[in-house]
Write an enzyme that holds these catalytic residues in place. Structure first.
Site, PDB file in Angstrom:
ATOM      1  N   ALA A 170       0.962  -1.027   0.061  1.00 15.97           N
ATOM      2  CA  ALA A 170      -0.174  -0.227  -0.376  1.00 15.97           C
ATOM      3  C   ALA A 170       0.941   1.210  -0.034  1.00 15.97           C
ATOM      4  O   ALA A 170       1.714   2.075   1.673  1.00 15.97           O
ATOM      5  CB  ALA A 170      -0.839  -0.091   1.502  1.00 15.97           C
ATOM      6  N   GLY A 177       1.644   4.872  -1.754  1.00 19.00           N
ATOM      7  CA  GLY A 177       1.317   6.810  -1.208  1.00 19.00           C
ATOM      8  C   GLY A 177       0.159   6.216  -2.856  1.00 19.00           C
ATOM      9  O   GLY A 177      -1.044   7.860  -2.010  1.00 19.00           O
ATOM     10  N   LYS A 204      -0.902  -2.562  -4.336  1.00 19.15           N
ATOM     11  CA  LYS A 204      -0.358  -3.639  -5.347  1.00 19.15           C
ATOM     12  C   LYS A 204      -0.853  -4.598  -4.477  1.00 19.15           C
ATOM     13  O   LYS A 204      -0.731  -5.048  -3.542  1.00 19.15           O
ATOM     14  CB  LYS A 204       1.371  -2.916  -5.990  1.00 19.15           C
ATOM     15  CG  LYS A 204       1.300  -2.175  -7.495  1.00 19.15           C
ATOM     16  CD  LYS A 204       1.184  -1.074  -6.862  1.00 19.15           C
ATOM     17  CE  LYS A 204       1.969  -0.384  -6.346  1.00 19.15           C
ATOM     18  NZ  LYS A 204       2.596   0.629  -5.295  1.00 19.15           N
ATOM     19  N   GLU A 233       8.764  -1.841   3.639  1.00 17.84           N
ATOM     20  CA  GLU A 233       9.069  -1.738   2.644  1.00 17.84           C
ATOM     21  C   GLU A 233      10.382  -2.290   1.539  1.00 17.84           C
ATOM     22  O   GLU A 233      10.527  -2.665   0.826  1.00 17.84           O
ATOM     23  CB  GLU A 233       8.514  -0.177   2.564  1.00 17.84           C
ATOM     24  CG  GLU A 233       8.179  -0.541   0.823  1.00 17.84           C
ATOM     25  CD  GLU A 233       7.656   1.607   0.530  1.00 17.84           C
ATOM     26  OE1 GLU A 233       7.350   1.586   1.629  1.00 17.84           O
ATOM     27  OE2 GLU A 233       7.989   2.055  -0.361  1.00 17.84           O
ATOM     28  N   GLY A 264       6.826   9.916  -9.556  1.00 13.09           N
ATOM     29  CA  GLY A 264       5.889   9.702 -10.912  1.00 13.09           C
ATOM     30  C   GLY A 264       4.271  10.897  -9.296  1.00 13.09           C
ATOM     31  O   GLY A 264       3.765  11.032 -10.603  1.00 13.09           O
TER      32      GLY A 264
HETATM   33  P1  ATP Z   1       5.738   5.606  -2.518  1.00 12.09           P
HETATM   34  O1  ATP Z   1       6.481   3.983  -2.956  1.00 12.09           O
HETATM   35  O2  ATP Z   1       5.982   6.249  -3.098  1.00 12.09           O
HETATM   36  O3  ATP Z   1       4.752   5.414  -1.678  1.00 12.09           O
HETATM   37  P2  ATP Z   1       3.685   3.732  -4.044  1.00 12.09           P
HETATM   38  O4  ATP Z   1       3.916   2.803  -4.092  1.00 12.09           O
HETATM   39  O5  ATP Z   1       1.746   4.353  -4.629  1.00 12.09           O
HETATM   40  O6  ATP Z   1       3.906   5.083  -3.720  1.00 12.09           O
HETATM   41  P3  ATP Z   1       3.399   3.475  -7.038  1.00 12.09           P
HETATM   42  O7  ATP Z   1       2.691   2.557  -7.601  1.00 12.09           O
HETATM   43  O8  ATP Z   1       5.242   3.193  -7.627  1.00 12.09           O
HETATM   44  O9  ATP Z   1       4.475   4.231  -6.114  1.00 12.09           O
HETATM   45  O10 ATP Z   1       4.274   4.831  -8.682  1.00 12.09           O
HETATM   46  C1  ATP Z   1       3.008   5.667  -8.076  1.00 12.09           C
HETATM   47  C2  ATP Z   1       3.024   6.383  -9.788  1.00 12.09           C
HETATM   48  O11 ATP Z   1       2.305   5.693 -10.519  1.00 12.09           O
HETATM   49  C3  ATP Z   1       2.519   7.974 -10.107  1.00 12.09           C
HETATM   50  O12 ATP Z   1       2.549   9.269  -8.756  1.00 12.09           O
HETATM   51  C4  ATP Z   1       2.470   7.642 -11.253  1.00 12.09           C
HETATM   52  O13 ATP Z   1       3.428   8.616 -11.773  1.00 12.09           O
HETATM   53  C5  ATP Z   1       1.673   6.623 -11.627  1.00 12.09           C
HETATM   54  N1  ATP Z   1       0.589   5.572 -12.474  1.00 12.09           N
HETATM   55  C6  ATP Z   1       1.386   4.961 -12.857  1.00 12.09           C
HETATM   56  N2  ATP Z   1      -0.778   4.679 -12.470  1.00 12.09           N
HETATM   57  C7  ATP Z   1      -1.445   5.470 -12.622  1.00 12.09           C
HETATM   58  C8  ATP Z   1      -2.334   5.042 -11.968  1.00 12.09           C
HETATM   59  N3  ATP Z   1      -3.717   4.046 -13.007  1.00 12.09           N
HETATM   60  N4  ATP Z   1      -3.104   6.441 -11.266  1.00 12.09           N
HETATM   61  C9  ATP Z   1      -2.277   7.223 -10.637  1.00 12.09           C
HETATM   62  N5  ATP Z   1      -1.019   7.266 -11.137  1.00 12.09           N
HETATM   63  C10 ATP Z   1      -0.621   5.986 -11.847  1.00 12.09           C
HETATM   64 MG    MG Z   2       5.967   2.062  -3.613  1.00  9.05          MG
END
Ligand code: ATP
Ligand code: MG
Length: 271
Positions: free
Chosen positions: A7, A9, A13, A70, A121
């Site tokens: 989970a 930010g 997943k 993490e 991202g």
């Molecule tokens: P962190 O690890 O920093 O806490 P996170 O695990 O949520 O964040 P990821 O899921 O790896 O981060 O990546 C998030 C990024 O992926 C977003 O900022 C965006 O640029 C991109 N992204 C890809 N698909 C999507 C989607 N369907 N909606 C929003 N962002 C998306």
């Molecule tokens: Mg992440």
């Protein structure tokens, strides 16, 4: 059933094994209650949760769940992916371009965080929205792939006019560094979005190749959802990483590394 959840930010997943087959799913973080509801409805299952929002998710679950740091979960997941690709080495770097960007060195199975950058991202989505009003990730990425950075980024050759530059003239001297005041209203969304992705990609790869000096490998494994269906970001990161003498790797399903790592811990327990 065995379930690993990362989970983060921005996105949650999920990796789960059912009847020997691994499934992957992802949801916006706003749907964390829905994900918790799905887990609660599974009945007999084992769950391991990781990521910055893991505490929130665990508080919504009816059953106890294992929690995992993490960086360790990500490291384990990347190991599985590299093994599948037959690319597992004794040492490599991992750059996770999530909401923000985190860089790690793995040597002899020990993971150390080398640093990171707030450009990631989240920057991609946030700056893109501020500059163009576009909100959806898939739309940002699709428009960007049709744009050119030529009128916005300042290259080294633009500064070294009529003179041979000491480094490649094609390198970016300044992202968004051209004289934009006279053309700002004329710039297209495609151009602006391509330049945002250039900024994010060049920053992420610059910091990664510099971090590689503190690791005995020059292989950089790039993961994180920012690369999902985003060939332009991949291309910027790939070409800059190669230019600087490192070797980029983009594993399929790299964005599920944390969730897979969490799931693999449960797998080990059941074996
Ligand atoms: P962190 O690890 O920093 O806490 P996170 O695990 O949520 O964040 P990821 O899921 O790896 O981060 O990546 C998030 C990024 O992926 C977003 O900022 C965006 O640029 C991109 N992204 C890809 N698909 C999507 C989607 N369907 N909606 C929003 N962002 C998306
Ligand atoms: Mg992440």
């Amino acid at each position: 059933m065995i379930v690993g959840i990362d989970a983060g930010g921005t996105l949650i997943k999920v990796a789960y094994t059912e009847k020997g087959k691994v499934h992957f799913e992802k949801y916006p973080i706003a749907e964390i209650e829905r994900v918790a509801g799905w887990v609660n409805g599974l009945g007999d299952c084992q769950v391991c949760v990781t990521g910055g929002k893991s505490g929130v998710l665990v508080s919504l679950l009816d059953q106890p769940a294992q929690e995992m740091v993490e960086f360790e979960a990500t490291h384990l997941g990347v190991q599985v992916l590299l093994k599948e690709m037959d690319l597992l080495e004794d040492a490599y770097l991992v750059t996770n371009v999530g909401t923000g960007t985190s860089i790690h060195c793995i040597q002899d199975n020990v993971q150390e965080r080398l640093g990171g950058t707030g450009v990631g991202g989240g920057t991609l989505i946030g700056l893109s929205h501020l500059l163009t009003g576009v909100t959806r990730y898939d739309e940002i990425v699709a428009l960007a792939s049709q744009g050119s950075r030529d009128r916005i980024d300042l290259k080294v050759k633009h500064i070294y006019e009529g003179k041979e530059p000491p480094i490649s003239g094609e390198l970016t001297a300044s992202n968004f560094g051209q004289d934009l005041f006279s053309i700002s209203s004329d710039l297209t969304k495609e151009e602006l979005l391509a330049t945002v992705i250039g900024l994010v990609g060049e920053t992420v790869s610059t910091v990664s190749v510099q971090a590689a000096r503190q690791c005995r490998s020059s292989t950089i494994v790039y993961i994180g959802s920012s690369f999902i269906d985003n060939p332009l970001l991949k291309e910027v990161v790939k070409s800059y990483t190669i230019l600087r003498g490192s070797v980029p790797v983009f594993p399929d399903n790299g964005e599920f590394s944390g969730a897979m790592g969490a799931m693999s811990v449960l797998n080990k327990k059941t074996v």
